[in-house]
Scaffold this motif. Structure first.
Motif, PDB file in Angstrom:
ATOM      1  N   ILE A  43      -7.717  80.419 -23.364  1.00 28.68           N
ATOM      2  CA  ILE A  43      -7.227  80.261 -21.983  1.00 28.68           C
ATOM      3  C   ILE A  43      -7.626  78.901 -21.432  1.00 28.68           C
ATOM      4  CG2 ILE A  43      -7.519  81.100 -19.610  1.00 28.68           C
ATOM      5  CD1 ILE A  43      -7.681  83.937 -20.765  1.00 28.68           C
ATOM      6  N   ASN A  44      -8.828  78.464 -21.765  1.00 23.87           N
ATOM      7  CA  ASN A  44      -9.305  77.139 -21.338  1.00 23.87           C
ATOM      8  C   ASN A  44      -8.722  76.018 -22.191  1.00 23.87           C
ATOM      9  OD1 ASN A  44     -10.905  78.239 -19.290  1.00 23.87           O
ATOM     10  ND2 ASN A  44     -12.647  78.514 -20.681  1.00 23.87           N
ATOM     11  N   HIS A  45      -7.883  76.402 -23.165  1.00 17.63           N
ATOM     12  CA  HIS A  45      -7.229  75.474 -24.089  1.00 17.63           C
ATOM     13  C   HIS A  45      -8.255  74.573 -24.784  1.00 17.63           C
ATOM     14  CE1 HIS A  45      -3.683  73.968 -25.924  1.00 17.63           C
ATOM     15  NE2 HIS A  45      -3.868  72.718 -25.519  1.00 17.63           N
ATOM     16  N   GLU A  46      -9.245  75.234 -25.348  1.00 16.67           N
ATOM     17  CA  GLU A  46     -10.278  74.528 -26.094  1.00 16.67           C
ATOM     18  C   GLU A  46     -10.232  74.955 -27.554  1.00 16.67           C
ATOM     19  OE1 GLU A  46     -13.873  75.671 -24.221  1.00 16.67           O
ATOM     20  OE2 GLU A  46     -13.476  74.600 -22.351  1.00 16.67           O
ATOM     21  N   ARG A  47     -10.722  74.104 -28.425  1.00 15.54           N
ATOM     22  CA  ARG A  47     -10.864  74.473 -29.835  1.00 15.54           C
ATOM     23  C   ARG A  47     -12.109  75.335 -29.983  1.00 15.54           C
ATOM     24  NH1 ARG A  47      -8.841  69.177 -30.097  1.00 15.54           N
ATOM     25  NH2 ARG A  47      -7.072  68.906 -31.537  1.00 15.54           N
ATOM     26  N   PHE A  48     -12.013  76.398 -30.768  1.00 20.98           N
ATOM     27  CA  PHE A  48     -13.169  77.277 -30.931  1.00 20.98           C
ATOM     28  C   PHE A  48     -13.724  77.241 -32.350  1.00 20.98           C
ATOM     29  CE2 PHE A  48     -10.788  80.572 -33.155  1.00 20.98           C
ATOM     30  CZ  PHE A  48      -9.498  80.410 -32.654  1.00 20.98           C
ATOM     31  N   THR A  49     -13.375  76.185 -33.093  1.00 22.27           N
ATOM     32  CA  THR A  49     -13.920  76.028 -34.437  1.00 22.27           C
ATOM     33  C   THR A  49     -13.991  74.554 -34.765  1.00 22.27           C
ATOM     34  OG1 THR A  49     -13.587  76.484 -36.789  1.00 22.27           O
ATOM     35  CG2 THR A  49     -11.620  76.248 -35.446  1.00 22.27           C
ATOM     36  N   ASP A  50     -14.918  74.188 -35.645  1.00 21.94           N
ATOM     37  CA  ASP A  50     -15.054  72.791 -36.051  1.00 21.94           C
ATOM     38  C   ASP A  50     -14.480  72.555 -37.447  1.00 21.94           C
ATOM     39  OD1 ASP A  50     -16.904  74.181 -37.483  1.00 21.94           O
ATOM     40  OD2 ASP A  50     -18.628  72.921 -36.987  1.00 21.94           O
ATOM     41  N   LEU A  51     -13.615  73.445 -37.898  1.00 24.12           N
ATOM     42  CA  LEU A  51     -12.972  73.260 -39.197  1.00 24.12           C
ATOM     43  C   LEU A  51     -12.104  72.003 -39.165  1.00 24.12           C
ATOM     44  CD1 LEU A  51     -11.765  76.911 -39.950  1.00 24.12           C
ATOM     45  CD2 LEU A  51     -13.643  75.707 -41.065  1.00 24.12           C
ATOM     46  N   HIS A  52     -12.175  71.222 -40.239  1.00 14.97           N
ATOM     47  CA  HIS A  52     -11.325  70.041 -40.285  1.00 14.97           C
ATOM     48  C   HIS A  52      -9.899  70.445 -40.652  1.00 14.97           C
ATOM     49  CE1 HIS A  52     -11.212  69.944 -44.699  1.00 14.97           C
ATOM     50  NE2 HIS A  52     -12.507  70.188 -44.687  1.00 14.97           N
ATOM     51  N   PRO A  56      -7.504  75.210 -45.042  1.00 15.02           N
ATOM     52  CA  PRO A  56      -6.322  76.035 -44.777  1.00 15.02           C
ATOM     53  C   PRO A  56      -6.300  76.689 -43.391  1.00 15.02           C
ATOM     54  CG  PRO A  56      -7.062  76.395 -47.008  1.00 15.02           C
ATOM     55  CD  PRO A  56      -8.073  75.500 -46.372  1.00 15.02           C
ATOM     56  N   MET A  57      -7.401  77.297 -42.967  1.00 14.52           N
ATOM     57  CA  MET A  57      -7.424  77.863 -41.626  1.00 14.52           C
ATOM     58  C   MET A  57      -7.412  76.748 -40.584  1.00 14.52           C
ATOM     59  SD  MET A  57      -7.345  80.463 -39.640  1.00 14.52           S
ATOM     60  CE  MET A  57      -7.928  82.060 -40.212  1.00 14.52           C
ATOM     61  N   GLY A  58      -8.025  75.613 -40.915  1.00 12.71           N
ATOM     62  CA  GLY A  58      -7.993  74.466 -40.010  1.00 12.71           C
ATOM     63  C   GLY A  58      -6.576  73.978 -39.778  1.00 12.71           C
ATOM     64  N   HIS A  59      -5.750  73.990 -40.835  1.00 12.47           N
ATOM     65  CA  HIS A  59      -4.333  73.648 -40.699  1.00 12.47           C
ATOM     66  C   HIS A  59      -3.692  74.507 -39.610  1.00 12.47           C
ATOM     67  CE1 HIS A  59      -3.364  70.762 -43.784  1.00 12.47           C
ATOM     68  NE2 HIS A  59      -3.860  71.498 -44.763  1.00 12.47           N
ATOM     69  N   TYR A  60      -3.891  75.796 -39.751  1.00 11.08           N
ATOM     70  CA  TYR A  60      -3.257  76.755 -38.839  1.00 11.08           C
ATOM     71  C   TYR A  60      -3.779  76.604 -37.409  1.00 11.08           C
ATOM     72  CZ  TYR A  60      -2.204  81.170 -36.537  1.00 11.08           C
ATOM     73  OH  TYR A  60      -1.798  82.110 -35.633  1.00 11.08           O
ATOM     74  N   LEU A  61      -5.093  76.529 -37.255  1.00  7.74           N
ATOM     75  CA  LEU A  61      -5.676  76.478 -35.917  1.00  7.74           C
ATOM     76  C   LEU A  61      -5.309  75.194 -35.190  1.00  7.74           C
ATOM     77  CD1 LEU A  61      -9.222  77.996 -36.572  1.00  7.74           C
ATOM     78  CD2 LEU A  61      -7.225  79.109 -35.568  1.00  7.74           C
ATOM     79  N   GLU A  62      -5.211  74.094 -35.931  1.00  7.68           N
ATOM     80  CA  GLU A  62      -4.823  72.834 -35.302  1.00  7.68           C
ATOM     81  C   GLU A  62      -3.380  72.902 -34.818  1.00  7.68           C
ATOM     82  OE1 GLU A  62      -5.366  68.898 -33.925  1.00  7.68           O
ATOM     83  OE2 GLU A  62      -6.766  70.498 -34.510  1.00  7.68           O
TER      84      GLU A  62
END
Length: 240
Positions: A43-52, A56-62
């Motif tokens: 909701i705060n439009h923040e990233r909740f992980t430090d994956l680069h 693979p999950m970093g691809h999706y989350l970004e």
């Protein structure tokens, strides 16, 4: 022929059991705790992980982060589902809203082999299914079963059975052990969160060269997981 009547009896016995009621509250609280904090982050439009981004999950989350209000919309859904679960009167609505979201997260975690939710998401799916069964008295009318319906359990019975359901909790514990063992042993190789963690697998690998190439392809080259796995299998199959 007696399957449904037998289920109805077990269901009513469970609803009258004090320990089963405690377990239901625990599931509601645990599921709410699993959705509200990450939902607020979205909701705060923040990233909740430090994956680069190469992971693979970093691809999706970004990509999800850059969808704008869709990212925020998912956060509102998660927080809404969690809050609904906290309120007894609306818990069934929370369970219904929660299920497609957590099922999607579970399939995503398995498909990209993300160890951060590889164990928790299947367990959350099971806990959510348990809650849907718990509210069967209100959901029974959508099923095409020709049987006498269970009366809707509007209030908790004043007299609760204190007998501890050993078989149920034994089965629940066995289910947790089975899920944890299965998801932690179902993949030969994992991308892990960092290249150093990924390379730790190579020490025990039958083909360290293939393992090293896999980790390099994922974390340094940003290769999609399925292509990195194809490359891993090709290198592994070559004579050493």
């Amino acid at each position: 022929m007696n399957t449904l009547p037998n289920f109805h009896k077990l269901y009513l016995d469970a609803r009258r059991n004090r320990w089963m009621n405690y377990f239901t509250v625990f599931c509601r609280l645990a599921l709410a705790a699993g959705f509200i904090p990450p939902g607020i982050v979205k909701i705060n439009h923040e990233r909740f992980t430090d994956l680069h981004n190469n992971q693979p999950m970093g691809h999706y989350l970004e990509a999800l982060y850059h969808t704008g209000y869709y990212h925020t919309f998912i956060g509102y859904l998660q927080v809404t589902a969690g809050l609904l679960l906290l309120i007894p009167r609306t818990a069934i609505m929370g369970a219904l809203l929660y299920f497609p979201i957590i099922l999607n997260i579970c399939i995503l975690s398995l498909s990209v082999r993300f160890e951060g939710s590889l164990v928790t998401s299947p367990l959350m799916v099971i806990a959510n299914l348990y809650l849907l069964v718990w509210y069967y008295d209100r959901l029974q009318f959508v099923f095409p079963f020709k049987t006498e319906p269970i009366p809707i359990q509007k209030n908790k019975p004043k007299q609760l059975d204190n007998k501890f359901p050993i078989k149920f909790f034994g089965g629940a514990f066995a289910t947790v052990v089975l899920v944890v063992f299965t998801v932690t042993h179902m993949f030969e190789i994992m991308p892990r969160n960092t290249i150093s963690d990924c390379e730790k697998q190579c020490k025990d690998s039958e083909n360290p060269r293939a393992c090293q190439a896999f980790c390099d392809s994922i974390h340094n080259s940003g290769m999609p997981l399925h292509k990195a796995l194809d490359q891993y299998n090709e290198v592994e199959s070559k004579p050493r």
